[in-house]
Design a protein around this motif. Structure first.
Motif, mmCIF file in Angstrom:
data_model
loop_
_atom_site.group_PDB
_atom_site.id
_atom_site.type_symbol
_atom_site.label_atom_id
_atom_site.label_comp_id
_atom_site.label_asym_id
_atom_site.label_seq_id
_atom_site.Cartn_x
_atom_site.Cartn_y
_atom_site.Cartn_z
ATOM 1 N N LYS A 173 1.142 -121.122 -7.729
ATOM 2 C CA LYS A 173 0.934 -120.052 -6.739
ATOM 3 C C LYS A 173 -0.033 -119.021 -7.305
ATOM 4 C CE LYS A 173 5.359 -120.202 -4.380
ATOM 5 N NZ LYS A 173 6.581 -119.473 -4.052
ATOM 6 N N LEU A 174 -0.655 -118.272 -6.418
ATOM 7 C CA LEU A 174 -1.557 -117.200 -6.853
ATOM 8 C C LEU A 174 -0.707 -116.050 -7.402
ATOM 9 C CD1 LEU A 174 -3.678 -117.372 -3.606
ATOM 10 C CD2 LEU A 174 -4.497 -118.036 -5.895
ATOM 11 N N VAL A 175 -1.059 -115.609 -8.584
ATOM 12 C CA VAL A 175 -0.245 -114.577 -9.235
ATOM 13 C C VAL A 175 -0.821 -113.190 -8.940
ATOM 14 C CG1 VAL A 175 0.624 -113.685 -11.426
ATOM 15 C CG2 VAL A 175 0.431 -116.165 -11.064
ATOM 16 N N VAL A 176 0.033 -112.341 -8.399
ATOM 17 C CA VAL A 176 -0.362 -110.956 -8.115
ATOM 18 C C VAL A 176 0.562 -110.032 -8.907
ATOM 19 C CG1 VAL A 176 -0.558 -109.178 -6.328
ATOM 20 C CG2 VAL A 176 -1.163 -111.553 -5.792
ATOM 21 N N VAL A 177 -0.032 -109.086 -9.632
ATOM 22 C CA VAL A 177 0.778 -108.104 -10.348
ATOM 23 C C VAL A 177 0.637 -106.751 -9.662
ATOM 24 C CG1 VAL A 177 1.000 -106.787 -12.499
ATOM 25 C CG2 VAL A 177 0.804 -109.277 -12.581
ATOM 26 N N LEU A 178 1.780 -106.181 -9.297
ATOM 27 C CA LEU A 178 1.815 -104.846 -8.697
ATOM 28 C C LEU A 178 2.257 -103.853 -9.765
ATOM 29 C CD1 LEU A 178 3.605 -105.677 -5.314
ATOM 30 C CD2 LEU A 178 1.135 -105.624 -5.800
ATOM 31 N N ASP A 179 1.573 -102.742 -9.827
ATOM 32 C CA ASP A 179 1.832 -101.773 -10.889
ATOM 33 C C ASP A 179 2.160 -100.400 -10.295
ATOM 34 O OD1 ASP A 179 1.765 -100.478 -13.449
ATOM 35 O OD2 ASP A 179 -0.251 -99.765 -12.954
ATOM 36 N N LYS A 227 6.931 -108.526 1.073
ATOM 37 C CA LYS A 227 6.007 -109.045 2.088
ATOM 38 C C LYS A 227 5.117 -110.139 1.535
ATOM 39 C CE LYS A 227 5.338 -105.394 5.504
ATOM 40 N NZ LYS A 227 5.978 -106.145 6.576
ATOM 41 N N LEU A 228 4.612 -109.935 0.337
ATOM 42 C CA LEU A 228 3.727 -110.938 -0.272
ATOM 43 C C LEU A 228 4.488 -112.240 -0.527
ATOM 44 C CD1 LEU A 228 1.739 -108.774 -2.855
ATOM 45 C CD2 LEU A 228 0.711 -110.121 -1.007
ATOM 46 N N GLU A 229 5.707 -112.108 -1.009
ATOM 47 C CA GLU A 229 6.492 -113.309 -1.333
ATOM 48 C C GLU A 229 6.918 -114.065 -0.073
ATOM 49 O OE1 GLU A 229 8.431 -112.123 -5.650
ATOM 50 O OE2 GLU A 229 9.498 -111.590 -3.825
ATOM 51 N N ALA A 230 7.078 -113.327 1.018
ATOM 52 C CA ALA A 230 7.544 -113.954 2.260
ATOM 53 C C ALA A 230 6.588 -115.045 2.731
ATOM 54 C CB ALA A 230 7.719 -112.888 3.340
ATOM 55 N N ALA A 249 1.915 -101.657 3.799
ATOM 56 C CA ALA A 249 2.068 -102.875 2.974
ATOM 57 C C ALA A 249 1.495 -104.073 3.721
ATOM 58 C CB ALA A 249 3.547 -103.093 2.630
ATOM 59 N N GLY A 250 1.700 -104.097 5.053
ATOM 60 C CA GLY A 250 1.142 -105.181 5.868
ATOM 61 C C GLY A 250 -0.371 -105.233 5.735
ATOM 62 N N SER A 251 -1.021 -104.081 5.751
ATOM 63 C CA SER A 251 -2.480 -104.028 5.616
ATOM 64 C C SER A 251 -2.914 -104.515 4.232
ATOM 65 C CB SER A 251 -2.988 -102.598 5.814
ATOM 66 O OG SER A 251 -2.676 -102.148 7.106
ATOM 67 N N VAL A 252 -2.176 -104.132 3.213
ATOM 68 C CA VAL A 252 -2.549 -104.547 1.852
ATOM 69 C C VAL A 252 -2.368 -106.067 1.697
ATOM 70 C CG1 VAL A 252 -2.076 -104.257 -0.624
ATOM 71 C CG2 VAL A 252 -2.031 -102.267 0.883
ATOM 72 N N VAL A 253 -1.314 -106.609 2.311
ATOM 73 C CA VAL A 253 -1.130 -108.068 2.276
ATOM 74 C C VAL A 253 -2.347 -108.757 2.902
ATOM 75 C CG1 VAL A 253 0.238 -110.008 3.156
ATOM 76 C CG2 VAL A 253 1.395 -107.994 2.240
ATOM 77 N N GLU A 307 2.987 -115.598 -6.271
ATOM 78 C CA GLU A 307 4.013 -115.273 -7.264
ATOM 79 C C GLU A 307 3.751 -113.823 -7.632
ATOM 80 O OE1 GLU A 307 4.029 -118.010 -10.637
ATOM 81 O OE2 GLU A 307 4.560 -116.312 -11.915
ATOM 82 N N VAL A 308 4.715 -112.951 -7.340
ATOM 83 C CA VAL A 308 4.467 -111.515 -7.491
ATOM 84 C C VAL A 308 5.316 -110.946 -8.633
ATOM 85 C CG1 VAL A 308 4.385 -109.287 -6.297
ATOM 86 C CG2 VAL A 308 4.068 -111.406 -5.009
ATOM 87 N N HIS A 309 4.674 -110.197 -9.508
ATOM 88 C CA HIS A 309 5.387 -109.517 -10.591
ATOM 89 C C HIS A 309 5.115 -108.036 -10.501
ATOM 90 C CE1 HIS A 309 6.191 -113.330 -12.624
ATOM 91 N NE2 HIS A 309 4.966 -113.674 -12.283
ATOM 92 N N MET A 310 6.132 -107.260 -10.877
ATOM 93 C CA MET A 310 5.945 -105.805 -10.919
ATOM 94 C C MET A 310 6.048 -105.323 -12.355
ATOM 95 S SD MET A 310 7.957 -104.741 -7.449
ATOM 96 C CE MET A 310 8.326 -103.075 -7.953
ATOM 97 N N THR A 311 5.120 -104.432 -12.751
ATOM 98 C CA THR A 311 5.147 -103.933 -14.136
ATOM 99 C C THR A 311 6.424 -103.157 -14.404
ATOM 100 O OG1 THR A 311 3.900 -102.017 -13.402
ATOM 101 C CG2 THR A 311 2.642 -103.810 -14.416
ATOM 102 N N ARG A 312 6.960 -102.523 -13.351
ATOM 103 C CA ARG A 312 8.288 -101.909 -13.491
ATOM 104 C C ARG A 312 9.032 -102.060 -12.164
ATOM 105 N NH1 ARG A 312 9.071 -96.509 -11.548
ATOM 106 N NH2 ARG A 312 7.180 -95.603 -10.705
ATOM 107 N N GLU A 313 10.337 -102.340 -12.266
ATOM 108 C CA GLU A 313 11.144 -102.523 -11.055
ATOM 109 C C GLU A 313 12.136 -101.383 -10.898
ATOM 110 O OE1 GLU A 313 11.888 -106.054 -9.512
ATOM 111 O OE2 GLU A 313 10.652 -107.257 -10.855
#
Ligand code: ZN
Length: 414
Positions: free
Chosen positions: A182-188, A220-223, A394-398, A228-234
């Motif tokens: 999957k395409l990996v996206v990191v949200l920070d 939203k991205l995972e839906a 968030a929809g727009s960013v997706v 594959e989405v990772h967050m630097t902090r949850e």
């Protein structure tokens, strides 16, 4: 972005970019068979004058502390395991003696930190924790005395280095992604823990709104099943800027999106809406330059050691050699976001802005910083805390992320 008041102390430091760490001024053994319940810090205060300034914090029990100095700007860092801060609101703004401000919070999981800003060269004369006695709580006591610059620097060098990072290891070499991964996206989500970021007049903090937004964006991205989405902090944890970069590199991210909220008190009515930033050595304009300095200030707030001059020069050369393609991709992604937000009344400016944001410095990961809006603008603040607005944004960013990858994949097929 940070309140400009705090910036004044650091601006000369960027030119020098000299940072030194000092060893422990005092290390105290933990009490035997310490309870697992975290100590609670209930209050703090300053005493004394410029000849000797004392910082005192009331604790529910004795804890192990590790106090050390950082220069440029002058700071005292006090680390302790797992302290829960339940301090009265508004603490830390008091100026007394050598101390100009202090702050506290979670630095990393299980690691709490107090950072004290000091007006000039100093020595940590005493650092200890008193046992609770009679009706007195346990007390952390730090005594600071003035010294000259030469002695301060000599002391720092003598006792170098302590690990002032949040404790994570340097990034591992990047594994090659499998072709159908999957395409990996990191949200920070910016800031966190000890660093609240900026704050609205009513007390909404940047660290809260950006985390809440990032969580919605991740869902939203995972839906869609493509990412594959990772967050630097949850959660409400602090992470140094370079570790956010390393986090994305380690996961071989295809995109890195750092999420923030801005503050511009001079024109609270005019400054509103989202702004999109990319990395550049030369800032696109003064506003972008000021913003990068303020966002880069995060590490100073949390007492993180900054790279030395030579590290910075090396990093810039590396950017030149390897980052051009990544930079191009970052700009394509940034344009994609602007394209999605334009016409929806959500943008502060359609112009792409750029400056030297430390958090965007991964040479191999296309990286963009999105300021969602201005916490100095009451209308923006309402939007930033509203779930329906977050969902729409968030929809727009997706869509922008979808658009970016669609373009990239189409180009790869040619
Ligand atoms: Zn920020």
């Amino acid at each position: 972005m940070r309140h400009p008041r705090a910036l004044k102390t650091i601006m000369p430091a960027w030119a020098a970019a000299l940072m030194l760490a000092a060893g422990p001024a005092f290390l105290m053994a933990p009490p035997a068979a310490a309870e697992s319940k975290p100590a609670v810090a209930k209050d703090a205060r300053l005493a004394g004058d410029r000849e000797r300034t004392r910082f005192i914090a009331d604790l529910s029990k004795k804890v192990e502390v590790h106090a050390f100095a950082l220069g440029n700007p002058y700071r005292v860092i006090i680390d302790a395991p797992d302290v829960s801060f339940q301090m009265p609101a508004g603490l830390g703004k008091e100026t007394r003696g050598l101390v100009t401000a202090y702050r506290y919070g979670l630095f990393a999981p299980g690691k709490s930190r107090i950072v004290i800003d000091v007006s000039g060269p100093f020595l940590i004369d005493k650092a200890f924790v008193l046992e609770p006695r009679d009706d007195q709580p346990a007390r952390l006591v730090i005594d600071l005395v003035p010294t000259d610059e030469k002695t301060f620097l000599a002391k720092l060098q003598e006792s170098k280095p302590q690990d002032t990072s949040a404790g994570s290891a340097p990034p591992l070499p990047s594994p090659s992604p499998s072709p159908d991964a999957k395409l990996v996206v990191v949200l920070d989500p910016g800031h966190g823990g000890i660093d609240p970021g900026t704050k609205s007049a009513s007390g909404t903090t940047e660290k809260e709104v950006v985390l809440a937004f990032a969580k919605i964006l991740k869902t939203k991205l995972e839906a869609g099943g493509r990412y594959e989405v990772h967050m630097t902090r949850e959660d409400d944890t602090f992470l140094p800027l370079r570790e956010r970069v390393a986090f994305a590199q380690k996961r071989v991210a295809g995109l890195f999106l750092s999420i923030h909220a801005d503050y511009f008190p001079d024109k609270p009515e005019i400054a509103r809406g989202a702004t999109v930033y990319t990395l550049s050595e030369e800032a696109s304009d003064q506003e972008a330059k000021d913003l990068a300095a303020k966002e880069n200030f995060s590490d100073v707030i949390a007492g993180v050691e900054l790279p030395s001059d030579s590290d910075e020069v090396l990093a810039n050369i590396l950017i030149d050699l390897t980052q051009r393609e990544t930079q191009n991709r970052s700009v394509v992604f940034a344009r994609s976001i602007v394209g999605e937000l334009a016409g929806k009344g959500s943008l502060h400016t359609r112009r792409l802005r750029s400056a030297g944001f430390r958090v965007l410095k991964a040479p191999d990961v296309p990286s963009v910083l999105l300021e969602l809006g201005f916490l100095s603008n009451p209308e923006d603040e309402k939007r930033l805390v509203s779930d329906p607005w977050r969902e729409r944004m968030a929809g727009s960013v997706v869509k922008a992320i979808d658009g970016y990858f669609a373009k990239r994949l189409a180009r790869n097929r040619l």
